[in-house]
Motif scaffolding. Sequence first.
Motif, short mmCIF file in Angstrom:
data_model
loop_
_atom_site.label_atom_id
_atom_site.label_comp_id
_atom_site.label_asym_id
_atom_site.label_seq_id
_atom_site.Cartn_x
_atom_site.Cartn_y
_atom_site.Cartn_z
N SER A 19 -2.37 -26.39 -44.15
CA SER A 19 -2.96 -25.55 -43.45
C SER A 19 -2.08 -24.33 -43.40
CB SER A 19 -2.65 -25.92 -41.84
OG SER A 19 -1.36 -25.74 -41.34
N ARG A 20 -2.50 -23.52 -43.38
CA ARG A 20 -1.78 -21.81 -42.67
C ARG A 20 -0.69 -21.69 -42.32
NH1 ARG A 20 -2.52 -16.84 -45.51
NH2 ARG A 20 -2.37 -16.03 -43.19
N SER A 33 0.05 -10.51 -45.23
CA SER A 33 -1.09 -10.85 -44.70
C SER A 33 -1.14 -10.53 -43.02
CB SER A 33 -2.34 -11.30 -45.34
OG SER A 33 -1.98 -13.18 -44.79
N TRP A 34 -0.17 -11.19 -42.84
CA TRP A 34 0.27 -11.54 -41.89
C TRP A 34 1.44 -10.61 -40.87
CZ3 TRP A 34 5.67 -11.79 -40.69
CH2 TRP A 34 6.33 -11.73 -41.72
N GLU A 83 -4.01 -13.70 -36.22
CA GLU A 83 -3.10 -14.48 -37.51
C GLU A 83 -2.61 -15.17 -36.43
OE1 GLU A 83 -1.69 -15.31 -40.77
OE2 GLU A 83 -3.39 -14.64 -40.69
N ASP A 86 -4.84 -18.43 -35.26
CA ASP A 86 -5.66 -19.60 -36.41
C ASP A 86 -4.52 -19.82 -37.58
OD1 ASP A 86 -7.85 -19.94 -34.37
OD2 ASP A 86 -8.63 -17.94 -34.83
N GLY A 87 -4.12 -18.56 -37.98
CA GLY A 87 -2.70 -18.88 -39.53
C GLY A 87 -1.96 -18.93 -38.98
N ARG A 88 -1.37 -18.35 -39.50
CA ARG A 88 0.24 -18.45 -39.88
C ARG A 88 1.41 -19.11 -38.92
NH1 ARG A 88 0.62 -19.63 -45.59
NH2 ARG A 88 0.42 -18.07 -46.84
#
Length: 461
Positions: A19-20, A33-34, A83, A86-88
């Motif tokens: 996962s990220r 991208s973060w 982000e 749901d992301g990093r």
Amino acid sequence: MSMEQAESIGAVRPVGAGSRAAWLVPELLADPSWIFSLGEVAAGDMVRAIRRAHRPGQPLIDYRRDDFEFDAALPVLRAAFAETRDGRGIALVRGLPRAALSEPEFELLTWAIGLHAGVPRPQGKATHYLSAVRDIGTVYRSGTGRGYSSNAELDFHTDGADVVALTCFNTAKAGGMSMVSSSVTAHNIMVAERPDLAALLHGTFHFSRQAEQAPDEAPFYPHPIFAELDGRLHSRWNRNRITSAQKLPGVPPLSAAQRAAIDLLDEILRRPQVMYAMHLAPGDMQLLNSHVTLHSRTGFEDHADAADKRLLFRLWLTPPDARALPAAWRPGYRSVAARTVQGRHPRSGLRLGPAGLRAAAGHDTGHGAGGRLGLMAPSRAGAAAGGTWTWPDRGMADRVSVEVLSLGVPRFPRHVRKVRPKGGNTKLGVPGRFLLSPISPQVTCGPACGRGRWRSSRRTR
């Protein structure tokens, strides 16, 4: 950890691999991208909105989200918070208009961003919702020490809310570097290297409340360092608080194996491939997801001139789309249900159950026409935590159910039309349930309302 606990934990396994949120430093460096940037138009909108809304001396909780029109900045801010969720689990926003704003205006800007992003949570026994992160001489290694008010190097730790927002006004003369590691990555490395010790971190440890407990709370609470829910790993770690708890009566001593487990965790968190180090510049905002990251800070040397001293502003936030937390998170977060206000609750004032919290924060309807932030509103509010109530403007419940938890009569403003007992009680201030109704469409009751302990449990029509 007892044999029963060990058996209940069972064999641990990697969680979230791929996962990220399970990042390593080279991945952050290769994929920026973060990192988000505000353009000149967005920054200009912020300056104009802050200067238009700022009223010197007005408490932060009296500002409304609608006071701040950040139209050009909102897409960037929303992407950064997405982000984080749901992301990093980490995001950096550059370009806040630091140079154009005074210290009070920049503080208000931080607060205004929180109004657009979620529900701020209190950060200490004074029930303050925004912390000035500066050195005031606090002794970090003490039973009441808080790292944000010292210049000490901090242990890796988790803050007491879903999201931590940190905006930079001034940097230190030297040091003060922010360090962030993915707790998902650290857990999975530990599972691969020492699954026996990783399993112990899913068991019970005890965390000190640093003498900031509410009257109904013990000075420490039980909590695992890792837990899994719905395929997601959650973490909560603070060595300083575990060490402080060891000095409190009633806390079982750490076993040799537990000490080895937390030592290994800290060693993994500081490995060069795991720990990302960054200097925040004036105008930067760092966002961290407390459930999938752990953070720290190096010690620092400050400037001699007070105007130049290191200063950041910190918000603890619950987003409107907060996910459910593991049941073991309840002692520290009170509410663990999805889309409720999670995190630390005030020492006095209101304690909201899940239904009341959803109504208060507007989490059941998403972002609407913003209310007062101290009223727990990024949208229409029913009842609110933090020692403040607001009734809805229209179209929602016209009564609020209140549960008095202990003796002490809450004082309500004259706009409250009636306070009538329910369930056989005859006097407000006696533990039991009561109904309140407002006269005007929007009624506010500030922190002076509560002399006893009480909470909203639901709305009724």
